[in-house]
Design a protein around this motif. Structure first.
Motif, PDB file in Angstrom:
ATOM      1  N   SER A 174      -0.071  20.056  -3.886  1.00 57.67           N
ATOM      2  CA  SER A 174      -0.445  20.335  -2.497  1.00 57.67           C
ATOM      3  C   SER A 174      -1.763  19.657  -2.148  1.00 57.67           C
ATOM      4  O   SER A 174      -1.948  19.179  -1.022  1.00 57.67           O
ATOM      5  N   PHE A 175      -2.668  19.606  -3.095  1.00 59.26           N
ATOM      6  CA  PHE A 175      -3.944  18.929  -2.846  1.00 59.26           C
ATOM      7  C   PHE A 175      -3.730  17.440  -2.628  1.00 59.26           C
ATOM      8  O   PHE A 175      -4.298  16.843  -1.707  1.00 59.26           O
ATOM      9  N   PHE A 176      -2.909  16.833  -3.470  1.00 58.99           N
ATOM     10  CA  PHE A 176      -2.629  15.400  -3.318  1.00 58.99           C
ATOM     11  C   PHE A 176      -1.942  15.119  -1.986  1.00 58.99           C
ATOM     12  O   PHE A 176      -2.206  14.096  -1.340  1.00 58.99           O
ATOM     13  N   ILE A 177      -1.029  16.000  -1.578  1.00 57.87           N
ATOM     14  CA  ILE A 177      -0.341  15.816  -0.290  1.00 57.87           C
ATOM     15  C   ILE A 177      -1.338  15.859   0.861  1.00 57.87           C
ATOM     16  O   ILE A 177      -1.176  15.174   1.876  1.00 57.87           O
ATOM     17  N   GLY A 178      -2.384  16.657   0.725  1.00 63.88           N
ATOM     18  CA  GLY A 178      -3.376  16.803   1.787  1.00 63.88           C
ATOM     19  C   GLY A 178      -4.301  15.605   1.957  1.00 63.88           C
ATOM     20  O   GLY A 178      -5.051  15.537   2.931  1.00 63.88           O
ATOM     21  N   ILE A 179      -4.294  14.674   1.014  1.00 66.04           N
ATOM     22  CA  ILE A 179      -5.142  13.482   1.133  1.00 66.04           C
ATOM     23  C   ILE A 179      -4.586  12.560   2.217  1.00 66.04           C
ATOM     24  O   ILE A 179      -3.378  12.327   2.294  1.00 66.04           O
ATOM     25  N   ASP A 180      -5.461  12.042   3.050  1.00 58.21           N
ATOM     26  CA  ASP A 180      -5.056  11.178   4.167  1.00 58.21           C
ATOM     27  C   ASP A 180      -4.293   9.954   3.640  1.00 58.21           C
ATOM     28  O   ASP A 180      -4.773   9.210   2.784  1.00 58.21           O
ATOM     29  N   LYS A 181      -3.104   9.747   4.171  1.00 56.81           N
ATOM     30  CA  LYS A 181      -2.256   8.644   3.720  1.00 56.81           C
ATOM     31  C   LYS A 181      -2.857   7.276   4.039  1.00 56.81           C
ATOM     32  O   LYS A 181      -2.543   6.279   3.381  1.00 56.81           O
ATOM     33  N   SER A 182      -3.721   7.247   5.060  1.00 50.78           N
ATOM     34  CA  SER A 182      -4.330   5.958   5.418  1.00 50.78           C
ATOM     35  C   SER A 182      -5.202   5.418   4.289  1.00 50.78           C
ATOM     36  O   SER A 182      -5.368   4.191   4.159  1.00 50.78           O
ATOM     37  N   LEU A 183      -5.750   6.301   3.467  1.00 48.94           N
ATOM     38  CA  LEU A 183      -6.547   5.842   2.329  1.00 48.94           C
ATOM     39  C   LEU A 183      -5.670   5.094   1.328  1.00 48.94           C
ATOM     40  O   LEU A 183      -6.062   4.058   0.795  1.00 48.94           O
ATOM     41  N   TYR A 184      -4.484   5.637   1.085  1.00 47.73           N
ATOM     42  CA  TYR A 184      -3.551   4.970   0.184  1.00 47.73           C
ATOM     43  C   TYR A 184      -3.077   3.637   0.776  1.00 47.73           C
ATOM     44  O   TYR A 184      -2.990   2.615   0.072  1.00 47.73           O
ATOM     45  N   GLU A 185      -2.777   3.634   2.077  1.00 44.90           N
ATOM     46  CA  GLU A 185      -2.279   2.418   2.728  1.00 44.90           C
ATOM     47  C   GLU A 185      -3.318   1.308   2.659  1.00 44.90           C
ATOM     48  O   GLU A 185      -2.978   0.146   2.410  1.00 44.90           O
ATOM     49  N   SER A 186      -4.573   1.663   2.853  1.00 45.08           N
ATOM     50  CA  SER A 186      -5.635   0.650   2.768  1.00 45.08           C
ATOM     51  C   SER A 186      -5.744   0.096   1.358  1.00 45.08           C
ATOM     52  O   SER A 186      -5.955  -1.111   1.160  1.00 45.08           O
ATOM     53  N   ALA A 187      -5.591   0.976   0.378  1.00 43.54           N
ATOM     54  CA  ALA A 187      -5.662   0.537  -1.021  1.00 43.54           C
ATOM     55  C   ALA A 187      -4.490  -0.369  -1.371  1.00 43.54           C
ATOM     56  O   ALA A 187      -4.655  -1.373  -2.080  1.00 43.54           O
ATOM     57  N   TYR A 188      -3.305  -0.021  -0.874  1.00 41.78           N
ATOM     58  CA  TYR A 188      -2.127  -0.851  -1.159  1.00 41.78           C
ATOM     59  C   TYR A 188      -2.265  -2.241  -0.535  1.00 41.78           C
ATOM     60  O   TYR A 188      -1.852  -3.242  -1.128  1.00 41.78           O
ATOM     61  N   ILE A 189      -2.839  -2.315   0.661  1.00 36.71           N
ATOM     62  CA  ILE A 189      -3.048  -3.606   1.323  1.00 36.71           C
ATOM     63  C   ILE A 189      -3.976  -4.489   0.500  1.00 36.71           C
ATOM     64  O   ILE A 189      -3.810  -5.718   0.428  1.00 36.71           O
ATOM     65  N   ASP A 190      -4.954  -3.865  -0.156  1.00 32.51           N
ATOM     66  CA  ASP A 190      -5.909  -4.608  -0.986  1.00 32.51           C
ATOM     67  C   ASP A 190      -5.345  -4.933  -2.369  1.00 32.51           C
ATOM     68  O   ASP A 190      -6.063  -5.446  -3.234  1.00 32.51           O
ATOM     69  N   GLY A 191      -4.062  -4.605  -2.591  1.00 31.34           N
ATOM     70  CA  GLY A 191      -3.425  -4.936  -3.851  1.00 31.34           C
ATOM     71  C   GLY A 191      -3.570  -3.879  -4.927  1.00 31.34           C
ATOM     72  O   GLY A 191      -3.364  -4.175  -6.114  1.00 31.34           O
ATOM     73  N   CYS A 192      -3.902  -2.673  -4.535  1.00 29.93           N
ATOM     74  CA  CYS A 192      -4.095  -1.588  -5.494  1.00 29.93           C
ATOM     75  C   CYS A 192      -2.738  -1.040  -5.941  1.00 29.93           C
ATOM     76  O   CYS A 192      -1.840  -0.824  -5.135  1.00 29.93           O
ATOM     77  N   THR A 193      -2.587  -0.845  -7.244  1.00 31.19           N
ATOM     78  CA  THR A 193      -1.353  -0.264  -7.773  1.00 31.19           C
ATOM     79  C   THR A 193      -1.405   1.257  -7.646  1.00 31.19           C
ATOM     80  O   THR A 193      -2.446   1.842  -7.308  1.00 31.19           O
ATOM     81  N   GLU A 194      -0.269   1.925  -7.928  1.00 32.30           N
ATOM     82  CA  GLU A 194      -0.232   3.383  -7.849  1.00 32.30           C
ATOM     83  C   GLU A 194      -1.203   4.010  -8.848  1.00 32.30           C
ATOM     84  O   GLU A 194      -1.863   5.006  -8.546  1.00 32.30           O
ATOM     85  N   PHE A 195      -1.283   3.443 -10.036  1.00 25.12           N
ATOM     86  CA  PHE A 195      -2.187   3.991 -11.044  1.00 25.12           C
ATOM     87  C   PHE A 195      -3.643   3.870 -10.595  1.00 25.12           C
ATOM     88  O   PHE A 195      -4.429   4.810 -10.744  1.00 25.12           O
ATOM     89  N   LYS A 196      -4.005   2.718 -10.040  1.00 24.58           N
ATOM     90  CA  LYS A 196      -5.369   2.556  -9.549  1.00 24.58           C
ATOM     91  C   LYS A 196      -5.643   3.474  -8.366  1.00 24.58           C
ATOM     92  O   LYS A 196      -6.756   4.000  -8.225  1.00 24.58           O
ATOM     93  N   ALA A 197      -4.637   3.688  -7.520  1.00 28.24           N
ATOM     94  CA  ALA A 197      -4.803   4.609  -6.390  1.00 28.24           C
ATOM     95  C   ALA A 197      -5.040   6.023  -6.887  1.00 28.24           C
ATOM     96  O   ALA A 197      -5.841   6.779  -6.320  1.00 28.24           O
ATOM     97  N   LEU A 198      -4.348   6.388  -7.956  1.00 28.52           N
ATOM     98  CA  LEU A 198      -4.546   7.707  -8.543  1.00 28.52           C
ATOM     99  C   LEU A 198      -5.955   7.844  -9.094  1.00 28.52           C
ATOM    100  O   LEU A 198      -6.642   8.856  -8.843  1.00 28.52           O
ATOM    101  N   VAL A 199      -6.394   6.826  -9.847  1.00 32.07           N
ATOM    102  CA  VAL A 199      -7.693   6.906 -10.528  1.00 32.07           C
ATOM    103  C   VAL A 199      -8.861   6.780  -9.556  1.00 32.07           C
ATOM    104  O   VAL A 199      -9.860   7.501  -9.679  1.00 32.07           O
ATOM    105  N   LYS A 200      -8.745   5.868  -8.578  1.00 29.24           N
ATOM    106  CA  LYS A 200      -9.874   5.568  -7.717  1.00 29.24           C
ATOM    107  C   LYS A 200      -9.898   6.355  -6.407  1.00 29.24           C
ATOM    108  O   LYS A 200     -10.943   6.432  -5.755  1.00 29.24           O
ATOM    109  N   ILE A 201      -8.759   6.907  -6.005  1.00 30.72           N
ATOM    110  CA  ILE A 201      -8.705   7.628  -4.724  1.00 30.72           C
ATOM    111  C   ILE A 201      -8.369   9.106  -4.923  1.00 30.72           C
ATOM    112  O   ILE A 201      -9.141   9.982  -4.554  1.00 30.72           O
TER     113      ILE A 201
END
Length: 288
Positions: A160-187
Motif C-alpha cells: 500500500s505504501f508503494f502504491i501511494g508513491i506518485d507514479k510521475s516519479l517512476y515515469e520520469s525515472a523510466y524516461i531517463d533509462g532507469c530500470t525497475e530495480f534502480k527505481a526500487l532502490v533509488k525511488i
C-alpha cells in the motif's frame, strides 16, 4: 462566545490530559514493580515492602544472570539472530510488495489473494513441523528464520505504501533509462523509510519475543534464544536448604531480572524508530 469556547476547550484538554496521565501510570506500574523486584533484596520482597521503588538495593539477580556464560552467549546470539531475521524479512517483504504494487503485473490479484489466504488459514503445528523437517531445518538456525520470513499483513502495508508513491516519479525515472530495480532502490525504498522502519520493528519484536518455534524445532542448547534460556533458568532454579525460607524468593528475583533483560533491547531500539511508527502505518493505509 469565543471565551466560552476557549474555556470549554481548556477544560476538555485538562480532562483528556488527566485521563492519559492516569492510563500512563497504570501502564507503567507493572513495569516499575518488576524493575523494583529485580533490584530489591530477598528479605524486602518477603516482607512485602517492594512496590514501585527498590528496597535494599542489590544486583544479585543480574549477577546470577550475567554470571552464566550460556546466558550471555544466548543473549548475544539472540541480538544477531534478530538483526539477521529482520533484514531477511524486510528483503522478502520489499521484493514481494514492490512488483505487486504495479498495476500492469499479470496475475497480481491472484497472487495477492494467495498471500491474504495465509492470514485466515493456518495449517497447524504438526503440518508446520513436518514442513520444516522436510526442508532439513530441524535444529538449525534456519528454522527460526525461514518459516516466518514473510508476513502477509506487513506485505499489505508495504504494498500500500508503494502504491501511494506518485507514479510521475517512476515515469520520469523510466524516461531517463532507469530500470525497475534502480527505481526500487533509488525511488521507492528512500520514500518508504517510515514504512520500512515500522515493519522492521514489527519483525524484530516478533523474533525477539518468539519462543514457540524454539521449543518445536531446536534441540541444541547452543541455538537457544535468550527467551528460551531465561525460561530454563526460571524453571531450573534450585534453592539451597542452607539459605532458609527467604531463598524461595530467589526465583522471583531472577524472574524479574529476566523480564527486564529481555525487554531492554526493544526499549532501546524503539525510541529511534518511534518517529517513523505512526507515519509508516498511516501512509501505508491510504491506498489498498
Amino acid at each position: 462566545m469565543s471565551e466560552v469556547k476557549s474555556r470549554s476547550s481548556k477544560i476538555f484538554q485538562a480532562v483528556v490530559g488527566t485521563i492519559f496521565v492516569i492510563i500512563t501510570l497504570i501502564t507503567l506500574t507493572p513495569i516499575l514493580r518488576v524493575v523494583s523486584m529485580s533490584l530489591s533484596s530477598k528479605s524486602a520482597i518477603l516482607s512485602g515492602k517492594v512496590w514501585v521503588v527498590p528496597v535494599q538495593l542489590t544486583l544479585e539477580a543480574y549477577q546470577r544472570s550475567f554470571g552464566n556464560i550460556n546466558f550471555v552467549n544466548s543473549f548475544l546470539y539472540s541480538i544477531i539472530l534478530t538483526a539477521a531475521y529482520t533484514g531477511i524479512c524486510m528483503l522478502m517483504t520489499i521484493m514481494a510488495a514492490y512488483p505487486l504494487s504495479k498495476g500492469d503485473l499479470k496475475g497480481r490479484k491472484i497472487i495477492m489473494t494467495l498471500f491474504v489466504l495465509t492470514m485466515y488459514f493456518d495449517p497447524g503445528t504438526i503440518p508446520n513441523y513436518l514442513n520444516v523437517k522436510s526442508f532439513g531445518f530441524i535444529d538449525t538456525v534456519w528454522a527460526l528464520i525461514i518459516p516466518g520470513a514473510l508476513s502477509a499483513y506487513n506485505l499489505i502495508i508495504m504494498r500500500s505504501f508503494f502504491i501511494g508513491i506518485d507514479k510521475s516519479l517512476y515515469e520520469s525515472a523510466y524516461i531517463d533509462g532507469c530500470t525497475e530495480f534502480k527505481a526500487l532502490v533509488k525511488i521507492a525504498i528512500p520514500l518508504a523509510v517510515p514504512a520500512i522502519a515500522t515493519l522492521s520493528l514489527f519483525y524484530a519484536v516478533s523474533r525477539w519475543n518468539g519462543i514457540s518455534d524454539v521449543l518445536y524445532y531446536i534441540n541444541s542448547s547452543g541455538l537457544y534464544t535468550v527467551q528460551m534460556m531465561l525460561k530454563q533458568m526460571i524453571d531450573t532454579v534450585k534453592i539451597s536448604l542452607q539459605e532458609g525460607t527467604n531463598t524461595q524468593l530467589v526465583a522471583d528475583n531472577i524472574k524479574a531480572a529476566s523480564i527486564v533483560i529481555s525487554m531492554t533491547p526493544m526499549m532501546i531500539a524503539y525510541p529511534f524508530i518511534q518517529r517513523y511508527f505512526t507515519k509508516g502505518i498511516m501512509l501505508g493505509a491510504v491506498k489498498g
